[in-house]
Design an enzyme around this catalytic site. Structure first.
Site, PDB file in Angstrom:
ATOM      1  N   THR A 215       0.847  -1.201   0.000  1.00 27.49           N
ATOM      2  CA  THR A 215       0.000   0.000   0.000  1.00 27.49           C
ATOM      3  C   THR A 215       0.881   1.250   0.000  1.00 27.49           C
ATOM      4  OG1 THR A 215      -1.783  -1.089   1.148  1.00 27.49           O
ATOM      5  CG2 THR A 215      -1.583   1.262   1.543  1.00 27.49           C
ATOM      6  N   ARG A 243     -14.346  -7.531  -0.281  1.00 25.04           N
ATOM      7  CA  ARG A 243     -13.569  -7.189   0.917  1.00 25.04           C
ATOM      8  C   ARG A 243     -13.071  -5.740   0.853  1.00 25.04           C
ATOM      9  NH1 ARG A 243      -8.047  -5.414   2.273  1.00 25.04           N
ATOM     10  NH2 ARG A 243      -7.596  -6.194   4.352  1.00 25.04           N
ATOM     11  N   VAL A 244     -13.241  -5.003   1.924  1.00 26.92           N
ATOM     12  CA  VAL A 244     -12.712  -3.640   2.013  1.00 26.92           C
ATOM     13  C   VAL A 244     -11.756  -3.589   3.199  1.00 26.92           C
ATOM     14  CG1 VAL A 244     -13.284  -1.212   2.387  1.00 26.92           C
ATOM     15  CG2 VAL A 244     -14.820  -2.646   1.028  1.00 26.92           C
ATOM     16  N   GLY A 245     -10.566  -3.044   2.978  1.00 26.75           N
ATOM     17  CA  GLY A 245      -9.572  -2.951   4.047  1.00 26.75           C
ATOM     18  C   GLY A 245      -9.649  -1.635   4.792  1.00 26.75           C
ATOM     19  N   ASP A 246      -8.566  -1.310   5.465  1.00 17.78           N
ATOM     20  CA  ASP A 246      -8.534  -0.090   6.280  1.00 17.78           C
ATOM     21  C   ASP A 246      -8.252   1.169   5.469  1.00 17.78           C
ATOM     22  OD1 ASP A 246      -5.970  -1.244   5.812  1.00 17.78           O
ATOM     23  OD2 ASP A 246      -5.107   0.175   7.244  1.00 17.78           O
ATOM     24  N   THR A 266      -0.342   1.231   6.829  1.00 24.14           N
ATOM     25  CA  THR A 266      -0.226   0.072   5.943  1.00 24.14           C
ATOM     26  C   THR A 266      -0.075  -1.170   6.796  1.00 24.14           C
ATOM     27  OG1 THR A 266       1.115  -1.070   4.293  1.00 24.14           O
ATOM     28  CG2 THR A 266       2.279   0.500   5.704  1.00 24.14           C
ATOM     29  N   GLY A 267      -0.748  -2.228   6.397  1.00 27.46           N
ATOM     30  CA  GLY A 267      -0.657  -3.455   7.174  1.00 27.46           C
ATOM     31  C   GLY A 267      -1.898  -4.292   6.994  1.00 27.46           C
ATOM     32  N   GLY A 269      -5.228  -4.992   7.155  1.00 25.39           N
ATOM     33  CA  GLY A 269      -6.309  -4.034   7.336  1.00 25.39           C
ATOM     34  C   GLY A 269      -7.347  -4.390   8.380  1.00 25.39           C
TER      35      GLY A 269
HETATM   36  N1  ASP Z   1      -3.813  -2.147   4.604  1.00 24.33           N
HETATM   37  C1  ASP Z   1      -4.052  -2.761   3.318  1.00 24.33           C
HETATM   38  C2  ASP Z   1      -5.314  -3.573   3.400  1.00 24.33           C
HETATM   39  O1  ASP Z   1      -5.509  -4.287   4.355  1.00 24.33           O
HETATM   40  C3  ASP Z   1      -2.927  -3.627   2.857  1.00 24.33           C
HETATM   41  C4  ASP Z   1      -1.570  -2.983   2.866  1.00 24.33           C
HETATM   42  O2  ASP Z   1      -1.293  -2.131   3.682  1.00 24.33           O
HETATM   43  O3  ASP Z   1      -0.758  -3.327   2.003  1.00 24.33           O
HETATM   44  O4  ASP Z   1      -6.081  -3.528   2.458  1.00 24.33           O
END
Ligand code: ASP
Length: 349
Positions: A215, A243-246, A266-267, A269
């Site tokens: 990300t 699916r929706v992340g953070d 980033t991480g 989510g």
């Molecule tokens: N945070 C992002 C998600 O979970 C993934 C990422 O940080 O690469 O969609």
């Protein structure tokens, strides 16, 4: 009285009394600051060839210099982070825009958000498939709609209504991400976050540690004292449909408030949503009086670690202090301020 604009009364008294430290510290307070990330994860030296590493560092430097040019000439934090994130989205090396990861169905579904710390205005998009720069669309949602978040086909219709550049499926494709999907599918039998029936199994479990987040995000403080934050992503390899992340969730992946700080995350989510990471860091500053560094470490290195949430954040506070903590082996990152040359880093050391 010759008191300089940047010198506090306390610093002045200290300087008069012969003490120079405070005056020096005040002199070094940045007029502007920009911090970027290109994702955190199991990024170790053995995983990157020297050529790839050099290429990634060059792109991070290009992104920093794009934003710095805007900030140093008096441009806004919002303009700086938008242009900076566009550079990272256009690079195939990061999981955002071109080069985004694939869903379980083999599609690119992109999430992005942006927030203006001066008025707490925000815009976000989720699950968009054919928008070249999702950060540009998130900004258009913020500035040209009465809503905060638009998703899927509706968001794309809004893109067309507002002249936002589109791109076909082929534009986003990279062989590396496609192979990553095949690899993830071969190593697990079910959807990525539910492969063993446990709702919160870790990315490392799922992909035997080979998975890298990618990300991108940027936060900035401009010369006018305004903060802004933005994040853009393809999400997680092999993610389920819908699916929706953070990243597009204000308060989880992105937050900015002139009173405290601006954060991009980033991480993994799911954990960042549950921990409301970005807002929590700013709230710890605002309500508990923590420094940016203490607030960020509390959330990233304590709260998230206890929950099992891998990743990191970048942040800048209202005084231009910057931090980039992460709890994974590496995080693509960089920063530049009016008093510090650009620096980029990848590994923990
Ligand atoms: N945070 C992002 C998600 O979970 C993934 C990422 O940080 O690469 O969609």
């Amino acid at each position: 009285m010759w008191l300089r604009k940047t010198m506090t009364v306390a610093a002045f008294l200290c300087a008069v009394a012969g003490g120079t430290n405070m005056a020096a510290a005040d002199d070094s307070k940045p007029e502007y600051a920009l911090v970027i990330h290109g994702g955190a994860g199991t990024i170790t030296r053995d995983k990157l060839t020297p050529e790839l590493e050099a290429d990634i560092r060059a792109t991070l430097n290009e992104a920093l210099s794009t934003g710095q040019t805007i900030l140093s000439s008096g441009g806004t934090a919002l303009d700086a982070i938008t242009a900076t994130i566009q550079v990272l989205e256009n690079s195939p090396h990061f999981n955002a825009g071109k080069g985004a990861v694939f869903t379980a169905e083999g599609k690119n579904e992109l999430d992005s958000s942006i927030m203006d710390g001066s008025d707490l205005n925000a815009g976000a998009v989720s699950g968009v498939t054919n928008v070249k720069n999702p950060i540009t669309l998130a900004r258009a949602v913020m500035e040209k709609s009465v809503h905060v978040m638009l998703q899927g086909p509706g968001a794309e219709k809004f893109a067309d209504e507002n002249g936002i550049e589109r791109a076909d499926d082929a534009y986003f494709y990279t062989e590396y991400r496609w192979n990553q999907l095949q690899d993830a599918k071969a190593k697990q039998k079910g959807p990525i976050l539910d492969h063993d029936g446990k709702k919160h199994s870790s990315v490392e479990d799922i992909t035997n540690g080979d998975y890298k987040f990618g990300t991108v995000g940027a936060v900035a403080r401009d010369k006018h004292g305004n903060l802004a934050a933005g994040t853009s992503t393809g999400g997680m390899t092999n993610k389920s449909h819908g699916r929706v992340g953070d990243a597009p969730i204000i308060g989880a992946g992105t937050y900015a408030n002139n009173e405290s700080c601006a954060v991009s995350a980033t991480g993994h989510g799911e954990y960042f949503i549950r921990a409301t990471v970005a807002r929590n860091i700013c709230a710890l500053m605002e309500y508990a009086g923590l420094s940016l560094e203490d607030a960020a470490n509390r959330v990233v290195k304590d709260q998230l670690v206890k929950m099992g949430g891998d990743g990191g954040i970048i942040a800048v506070d209202k005084d231009g202090n910057t931090v980039m903590p992460f709890n994974t082996p590496g995080m693509f990152r960089g920063r530049v301020t009016s008093v510090m040359d650009a620096e980029v880093a990848i590994y923990e050391d």
